[in-house]
Motif scaffolding. Sequence first.
Motif, PDB file in Angstrom:
ATOM      1  N   TYR A 322      80.157  34.189  52.054  1.00 34.15           N
ATOM      2  CA  TYR A 322      81.619  34.176  51.938  1.00 34.15           C
ATOM      3  C   TYR A 322      82.241  33.152  52.885  1.00 34.15           C
ATOM      4  O   TYR A 322      81.782  32.022  52.954  1.00 34.15           O
ATOM      5  CB  TYR A 322      82.169  35.590  52.168  1.00 34.15           C
ATOM      6  CG  TYR A 322      81.647  36.582  51.163  1.00 34.15           C
ATOM      7  CD1 TYR A 322      82.150  36.620  49.865  1.00 34.15           C
ATOM      8  CD2 TYR A 322      80.619  37.476  51.493  1.00 34.15           C
ATOM      9  CE1 TYR A 322      81.663  37.520  48.927  1.00 34.15           C
ATOM     10  CE2 TYR A 322      80.126  38.383  50.565  1.00 34.15           C
ATOM     11  CZ  TYR A 322      80.643  38.391  49.281  1.00 34.15           C
ATOM     12  OH  TYR A 322      80.147  39.269  48.345  1.00 34.15           O
ATOM     13  N   GLY A 323      83.262  33.552  53.641  1.00 35.21           N
ATOM     14  CA  GLY A 323      83.982  32.607  54.482  1.00 35.21           C
ATOM     15  C   GLY A 323      83.208  32.114  55.681  1.00 35.21           C
ATOM     16  O   GLY A 323      83.655  31.201  56.384  1.00 35.21           O
ATOM     17  N   ASN A 324      82.044  32.709  55.948  1.00 34.97           N
ATOM     18  CA  ASN A 324      81.238  32.290  57.097  1.00 34.97           C
ATOM     19  C   ASN A 324      80.354  31.083  56.798  1.00 34.97           C
ATOM     20  O   ASN A 324      79.711  30.560  57.716  1.00 34.97           O
ATOM     21  CB  ASN A 324      80.330  33.444  57.543  1.00 34.97           C
ATOM     22  CG  ASN A 324      81.115  34.643  58.011  1.00 34.97           C
ATOM     23  OD1 ASN A 324      81.725  34.622  59.061  1.00 34.97           O
ATOM     24  ND2 ASN A 324      81.124  35.689  57.205  1.00 34.97           N
ATOM     25  N   VAL A 325      80.287  30.675  55.528  1.00 31.11           N
ATOM     26  CA  VAL A 325      79.344  29.626  55.150  1.00 31.11           C
ATOM     27  C   VAL A 325      79.647  28.341  55.917  1.00 31.11           C
ATOM     28  O   VAL A 325      80.804  27.978  56.133  1.00 31.11           O
ATOM     29  CB  VAL A 325      79.383  29.392  53.627  1.00 31.11           C
ATOM     30  CG1 VAL A 325      80.711  28.806  53.182  1.00 31.11           C
ATOM     31  CG2 VAL A 325      78.233  28.516  53.184  1.00 31.11           C
ATOM     32  N   LYS A 326      78.586  27.671  56.320  1.00 31.28           N
ATOM     33  CA  LYS A 326      78.717  26.426  57.081  1.00 31.28           C
ATOM     34  C   LYS A 326      78.696  25.217  56.139  1.00 31.28           C
ATOM     35  O   LYS A 326      78.296  25.331  54.978  1.00 31.28           O
ATOM     36  CB  LYS A 326      77.584  26.311  58.099  1.00 31.28           C
ATOM     37  CG  LYS A 326      77.664  27.337  59.227  1.00 31.28           C
ATOM     38  CD  LYS A 326      76.566  27.095  60.250  1.00 31.28           C
ATOM     39  CE  LYS A 326      76.670  28.072  61.419  1.00 31.28           C
ATOM     40  NZ  LYS A 326      75.620  27.817  62.429  1.00 31.28           N
ATOM     41  N   PRO A 327      79.112  24.035  56.640  1.00 32.31           N
ATOM     42  CA  PRO A 327      79.102  22.829  55.794  1.00 32.31           C
ATOM     43  C   PRO A 327      77.731  22.515  55.204  1.00 32.31           C
ATOM     44  O   PRO A 327      77.643  21.946  54.122  1.00 32.31           O
ATOM     45  CB  PRO A 327      79.574  21.726  56.741  1.00 32.31           C
ATOM     46  CG  PRO A 327      80.443  22.431  57.720  1.00 32.31           C
ATOM     47  CD  PRO A 327      79.784  23.771  57.914  1.00 32.31           C
ATOM     48  N   GLU A 328      76.651  22.863  55.915  1.00 38.49           N
ATOM     49  CA  GLU A 328      75.295  22.687  55.371  1.00 38.49           C
ATOM     50  C   GLU A 328      74.720  24.072  55.114  1.00 38.49           C
ATOM     51  O   GLU A 328      74.459  24.829  56.046  1.00 38.49           O
ATOM     52  CB  GLU A 328      74.401  21.920  56.353  1.00 38.49           C
ATOM     53  CG  GLU A 328      74.818  20.480  56.576  1.00 38.49           C
ATOM     54  CD  GLU A 328      74.512  19.590  55.389  1.00 38.49           C
ATOM     55  OE1 GLU A 328      74.015  20.104  54.364  1.00 38.49           O
ATOM     56  OE2 GLU A 328      74.795  18.386  55.475  1.00 38.49           O
ATOM     57  N   LEU A 329      74.523  24.421  53.849  1.00 39.34           N
ATOM     58  CA  LEU A 329      74.121  25.776  53.481  1.00 39.34           C
ATOM     59  C   LEU A 329      72.826  26.217  54.148  1.00 39.34           C
ATOM     60  O   LEU A 329      72.684  27.381  54.554  1.00 39.34           O
ATOM     61  CB  LEU A 329      73.983  25.867  51.957  1.00 39.34           C
ATOM     62  CG  LEU A 329      73.630  27.238  51.376  1.00 39.34           C
ATOM     63  CD1 LEU A 329      74.670  28.273  51.765  1.00 39.34           C
ATOM     64  CD2 LEU A 329      73.505  27.146  49.855  1.00 39.34           C
ATOM     65  N   LEU A 330      71.869  25.310  54.297  1.00 38.36           N
ATOM     66  CA  LEU A 330      70.578  25.690  54.885  1.00 38.36           C
ATOM     67  C   LEU A 330      70.718  26.172  56.329  1.00 38.36           C
ATOM     68  O   LEU A 330      69.864  26.913  56.812  1.00 38.36           O
ATOM     69  CB  LEU A 330      69.601  24.503  54.820  1.00 38.36           C
ATOM     70  CG  LEU A 330      68.977  24.210  53.459  1.00 38.36           C
ATOM     71  CD1 LEU A 330      68.079  22.986  53.534  1.00 38.36           C
ATOM     72  CD2 LEU A 330      68.196  25.411  52.945  1.00 38.36           C
ATOM     73  N   GLU A 331      71.773  25.746  57.020  1.00 34.21           N
ATOM     74  CA  GLU A 331      71.980  26.189  58.393  1.00 34.21           C
ATOM     75  C   GLU A 331      72.235  27.692  58.476  1.00 34.21           C
ATOM     76  O   GLU A 331      72.086  28.282  59.546  1.00 34.21           O
ATOM     77  CB  GLU A 331      73.166  25.448  59.020  1.00 34.21           C
ATOM     78  CG  GLU A 331      72.932  23.962  59.235  1.00 34.21           C
ATOM     79  CD  GLU A 331      74.129  23.307  59.892  1.00 34.21           C
ATOM     80  OE1 GLU A 331      74.886  24.017  60.579  1.00 34.21           O
ATOM     81  OE2 GLU A 331      74.304  22.090  59.725  1.00 34.21           O
ATOM     82  N   MET A 332      72.616  28.311  57.370  1.00 32.15           N
ATOM     83  CA  MET A 332      72.928  29.739  57.369  1.00 32.15           C
ATOM     84  C   MET A 332      71.673  30.608  57.380  1.00 32.15           C
ATOM     85  O   MET A 332      71.760  31.801  57.658  1.00 32.15           O
ATOM     86  CB  MET A 332      73.767  30.083  56.133  1.00 32.15           C
ATOM     87  CG  MET A 332      75.109  29.376  56.072  1.00 32.15           C
ATOM     88  SD  MET A 332      76.178  29.733  57.485  1.00 32.15           S
ATOM     89  CE  MET A 332      76.368  31.504  57.325  1.00 32.15           C
ATOM     90  N   TYR A 333      70.532  30.042  57.088  1.00 28.99           N
ATOM     91  CA  TYR A 333      69.308  30.822  56.996  1.00 28.99           C
ATOM     92  C   TYR A 333      68.440  30.614  58.234  1.00 28.99           C
ATOM     93  O   TYR A 333      68.375  29.519  58.783  1.00 28.99           O
ATOM     94  CB  TYR A 333      68.522  30.432  55.739  1.00 28.99           C
ATOM     95  CG  TYR A 333      69.289  30.633  54.456  1.00 28.99           C
ATOM     96  CD1 TYR A 333      69.348  31.879  53.849  1.00 28.99           C
ATOM     97  CD2 TYR A 333      69.960  29.562  53.862  1.00 28.99           C
ATOM     98  CE1 TYR A 333      70.056  32.057  52.659  1.00 28.99           C
ATOM     99  CE2 TYR A 333      70.666  29.733  52.674  1.00 28.99           C
ATOM    100  CZ  TYR A 333      70.714  30.989  52.089  1.00 28.99           C
ATOM    101  OH  TYR A 333      71.425  31.167  50.927  1.00 28.99           O
ATOM    102  N   SER A 334      67.766  31.668  58.641  1.00 28.71           N
ATOM    103  CA  SER A 334      66.943  31.605  59.844  1.00 28.71           C
ATOM    104  C   SER A 334      65.767  30.646  59.663  1.00 28.71           C
ATOM    105  O   SER A 334      65.167  30.571  58.582  1.00 28.71           O
ATOM    106  CB  SER A 334      66.407  33.002  60.176  1.00 28.71           C
ATOM    107  OG  SER A 334      65.480  32.922  61.239  1.00 28.71           O
TER     108      SER A 334
END
Length: 477
Positions: A322-334
């Motif tokens: 949702y609104g927490n997504v970062k400009p680079e999607l892969l950065e959201m995953y561990s």
Amino acid sequence: MELQKASNGHHDLSPDKIPENGFDALENMTDGDIFLPNKSNGNTETQFTDFEGKTSFGMSIFNLSNAIMGSGILGLAYAMANTGIILFVFLLICIAILSAYSIHLLLKSAGVVGIRAYEQLGNHAFGRPGKILAACIITLHNIGAMSSYLFIVKIELPHIIQGLLEMPDSSDYWFVDGRYLIIIVSVFAILPLTLMKRLGYLGYTSGFSLGCMVFFLISVIYKKFVKEYPDEHSYNETVPTESIYNSANDMSEAKFITINPETAFTIPIMAFAFVCHPEVLPIYTELKNPSKKRMQNVANISILAMFVMYLLTATFGYLTFYGNVKPELLEMYSKKDTLMLCVRLAVLIAVTLTVPVVLFPIRRAVLQLLFPDKPFHWVHHISIAVCLLFLVNLLVIFVPNIRDIFGFIGATSAPSLIFILPGIFYIRIVSEEQEPLKSRPKIQAIAFVTLGFIFMIMSITFIIVEWVTGKKTSGGH
């Protein structure tokens, strides 16, 4: 390159030798007319290129799709977060349609004068200044794209190696230094592919690259439905737990329409997601049994396929964070997540295999400027590829933030390649007798060019605002 017409003999119809008002035979071509030699009843019809295309319809789709697909796919979930689902879908549909129309203008212009390169269209429309302008814009844009791809290699490959070898992030071994890794990747993976004589040969690697991105898409969808808890490292540790799992929080609810200060910054990202125009004519040249209709079908299928991938990636990435997504999607995953480690590797392979496809139009532009009348020569072919890779490697190694430097280039070159150049070439090349300036096709082309200038002004304004205010935006092709 000579344009030949076989009737009772061969008549020289070189673009440099044809009078401005003497395109009668060429202007009467229809969408079904061929672009390469075709033998019928023992007679050879109009020939426009120096060799017969041998690349299949499917391989051409792979190559053009790979040219469209870029690192910008990683930022589309962030774009959806700042536009909302409905507005994002509307904008993406509009941009996909405009991109297909832009390719239609290119192919129609190429069909009128029977030439196969963006730079040659510029030469026919405006003389040598037009040729130089087109070559420079293509070179700047594609060097920027190549640099963004190698910058991903520089950043992500060390993390992948550390994850596979279970090494701490603080490791300082040479083989986890991104500067050395991009040189190794460039020499042993990219350079051999750039030495291929024809772009059509890259169809297999383009298909594999697209397969890697499909794996990325499937993994993003999987992660939406199979959520693990933060203590199992399913998400990047930098994301606040309460922001992800608190459904009462606005940051954890899907928005259908969102307007905020970041919304204007995301529109150029989406607009540039379909840039593939420098590759269109080279792919057209090498297409087997080519015609404008057949090449337009290649373009339409490629754009449709990328539209679906873009939409699914953005939707499921956004609905995961949702609104927490970062400009680079892969950065959201561990980085400790095994599946996402494999996804990072797949994305890395995909962008690496895209670099040779992007390099071909740059080399063609350089050859058009330096050796316009020379036949194919391996020394020119190899030396230009080596010099370009050397230049891009220097930029990626020594420039700390490649996107800031190429942001301004992208803001000017992308609207030029999508909107402005195809439109003005079409207006200049298609004669007044065939289509008057007040005809509907010409009015549409003028509106298209105007839209391109609006996009360019918007993009440059956003870049300047970012530099002045220090705000961070995402980008990349």
